[in-house]
Design a protein around this motif. Structure first.
Motif, PDB file in Angstrom:
ATOM      1  N   LYS A 129       0.854  -1.170   0.000  1.00  0.00           N
ATOM      2  CA  LYS A 129       0.000   0.000   0.000  1.00  0.00           C
ATOM      3  C   LYS A 129       0.894   1.226   0.000  1.00  0.00           C
ATOM      4  N   PRO A 164       0.555   4.955   1.187  1.00  0.00           N
ATOM      5  CA  PRO A 164      -0.012   6.184   1.733  1.00  0.00           C
ATOM      6  C   PRO A 164       0.662   7.413   1.120  1.00  0.00           C
ATOM      7  N   GLU A 212       0.101   5.797   7.633  1.00  0.00           N
ATOM      8  CA  GLU A 212      -1.009   6.492   6.971  1.00  0.00           C
ATOM      9  C   GLU A 212      -1.169   7.932   7.433  1.00  0.00           C
ATOM     10  N   TYR A 237      -4.603   6.532   0.383  1.00  0.00           N
ATOM     11  CA  TYR A 237      -3.847   5.512  -0.323  1.00  0.00           C
ATOM     12  C   TYR A 237      -3.808   5.831  -1.814  1.00  0.00           C
ATOM     13  N   GLN A 246      -8.631   1.835   0.757  1.00  0.00           N
ATOM     14  CA  GLN A 246      -8.950   3.144   1.331  1.00  0.00           C
ATOM     15  C   GLN A 246     -10.281   3.107   2.072  1.00  0.00           C
TER      16      GLN A 246
END
Length: 548
Positions: free
Chosen positions: A213, A215, A348, A403, A409
């Motif tokens: 992922k 961020p 995040e 994201y 998300q």
């Protein structure tokens, strides 16, 4: 954003979550009112020299060399000119960085962001496959790589031709190195006039699916975070010397070992090799470090050494990256006299949002919501639960999850609130007590490890028919990776195979992700529809386990 974006390459901007999936951003404190046009490197580095009077103060320290803020600003300007001139990059282009903690890595990162480019720092332990996944998702055309770590990146480049150029740093004698290309450039160049909401970095992290992922963090995000935990809880000063083990590729390390010291006018010491508990204690003593950052596992191992040798200069010990057992907090306090500064944060939202220091520490609690953030404990419908009840943590503040082009998300942000995936209890005084991860992430010695990624590596071995990976509680590391394997016919689950599987995983993905425990089973527990029941594998039982 009211100020026009400077990033002409819109790749990341075009892949942000839709408005209905964005978090709510709150800038309630006066110090969070930031201008709509700013570049974080101009604010933290250039103005340190031109406006704050810190030009001759030390900023980056290594064995045998110290860079002042003025030295660093000049080198960052020179590298920025290489990026935009020699390499032809334009604002919004992504640049992958690969390196351990060093002044060279820090200077390269700052130059990328100063030029209006988007930094993608990667862990030095990542293998070609993992680097390839990151390159595929973020599409960088240039990488800056420590010369000692080129092999895996060059292997990844073969399968990702979008990465057109790899430039080595930490190789001053090589004619085509970043240092050589920067020689002779002007000592000062204006920062790219980025909008506050232009993108500064993509901080890749593994989810429970094992798929990376990304961020997205803006210039505003980074500077807003400087006004929260560092300002109200950490309270570093220009005289502080910071030391620590978290990689700059983790936002915990990037904040603690670069951004936040720069905000305070402090300096950072980078070791020339990976730390052991003993070498970190020795380094603290040798350089007179006053603030340390590492994971609870490391502090526990450092405690007897610190007690024996003494760490008289140290005044703040920051623990994050995994849950801090109270026994570790007390052990460190007995050894050093220092009340550990605990905190929970996340990639995040860049850094720590629940914490406490000094007299505000409450035994067993992580702390309270950091000024600038609001936190609550809620049920599955988002309703706040009574004090003393276990629920899911939800937060809102000046920074929130975005994201890059990722359906996950919708799992992280719900009705404007960020859900980090942690289970907590809150008491009547506003203290938060960590219970566990609410998902399948394995957090071992501060590293986030996605079980399915390890499973994928194991399944590539010819002996493995099926497998499942879970986290097993461990006094030393918080959790360890435990694999349950169903073997193909003709293979014997003995010690030799355990070692072969562990070596195979180390060679396939980052070595720290390998299973420290392996159990051979006849079948994995599944539902009638074939869904794996991981919770059954976490239950204590008598399953034979081998731990070499």
């Amino acid at each position: 954003m009211t100020h026009p974006s400077a990033q002409t390459d819109r790749f990341v901007h075009d892949r942000l979550p839709p408005p209905e999936q964005l978090p709510i951003f709150r800038y309630d404190l006066p110090e969070l009112q930031l201008p709509d046009q700013l570049n974080l490197v101009e604010e933290l580095l250039d103005k340190a020299v031109s406006a704050k009077g810190w030009g001759d103060r030390p900023m980056l320290r290594e064995a045998g060399h110290t860079w002042t803020y003025r030295d660093a600003a000049a080198e960052v300007s020179r590298i920025a000119q290489v990026l935009t001139g020699d390499l032809g990059l334009v604002p919004g282009n992504r640049v992958l960085l690969r390196g351990g903690n060093s002044a060279s890595m820090a200077l390269a990162w700052l130059a990328v962001v100063k030029a209006g480019l988007i930094a993608i720092a990667t862990m030095p332990l990542l293998r070609a496959k993992e680097l390839g996944d990151i390159i595929e998702k973020s599409q960088p055309t240039v990488a800056l790589c420590d010369a000692r770590l080129l092999d895996e990146l060059l292997a990844a480049q073969k399968s990702q031709p979008v990465l057109a150029r790899v430039v080595a740093f930490h190789a001053p004698d090589a004619g085509d190195s970043l240092e050589a290309m920067a020689r002779g450039k002007a000592d000062h160049v204006l920062a790219c006039p980025t909008a506050a909401d232009d993108i500064a970095l993509l901080a890749f992290t593994s989810g429970t699916t094992g798929k990376p992922k990304a961020p997205v963090t803006t210039h505003r995000d980074v500077l807003a975070m400087c006004q929260t935990w560092p300002r109200h809880i950490l309270k570093a000063t220009p005289d502080d010397i910071v030391i620590g083990s978290p990689p700059l590729a983790f936002t915990f390390g990037l904040g603690g070992l670069l951004i936040f010291p720069m905000w305070a006018g402090a300096s950072v010491y980078f070791h020339d090799r990976g730390y052991t508990p003993e070498s970190m204690v020795q380094a603290i003593r040798e350089v007179g470090a006053t603030i340390s950052y590492t994971a609870p596992t490391f502090y526990r191992q450092m405690a007897p050494i610190a007690q024996r040798l003494g760490v008289p200069s140290l005044r703040i010990s920051v623990s994050a990256g995994e849950a801090l057992p109270d026994a570790t907090r007390q052990l460190w306090k007995e050894a050093t006299g220092i009340e550990m500064l605990d905190g929970i944060g996340g990639t995040e939202v860049f850094h720590i949002y629940i914490s406490a220091a000094g007299d505000e520490v409450r035994r067993g609690a992580v702390g309270k919501a950091v000024p600038g953030f609001t936190a609550r404990v809620v049920d599955d419908e988002g309703r706040e639960v009574p004090h003393g009840t276990v629920g899911k943590l939800a937060i809102i503040g000046p920074v929130g999850c975005r994201y890059l082009d990722d359906p996950r998300q919708a799992n992280y942000v719900k009705n404007g609130w960020n859900y980090p995936g942690d289970a907590f209890v809150q008491d009547a005084d506003g203290y938060f007590f960590y219970q566990s991860r609410a998902d399948d992430m394995i957090i071992s010695a501060g590293y986030n490890i996605g079980g399915p990624e390890v499973e994928d590596a194991l399944l590539q071995h010819p002996a493995v028919a099926e497998c499942a990976v879970v986290g097993k509680p461990d006094d030393e590391r918080g959790m360890v990776v435990k694999a349950f394997c169903v073997l193909r016919p003709g293979h014997v689950g003995d010690d030799a195979l355990v070692k072969a599987l562990q070596d195979h995983v180390k060679a396939t993905i980052a070595p720290y992700k390998y299973p420290r425990e392996v159990a051979f089973v006849a079948a994995l527990p599944r539902t009638e529809t074939g869904k794996l029941q991981r919770f059954k594998l976490r239950q204590p039982n008598d399953t034979p386990t081998t731990t070499p």
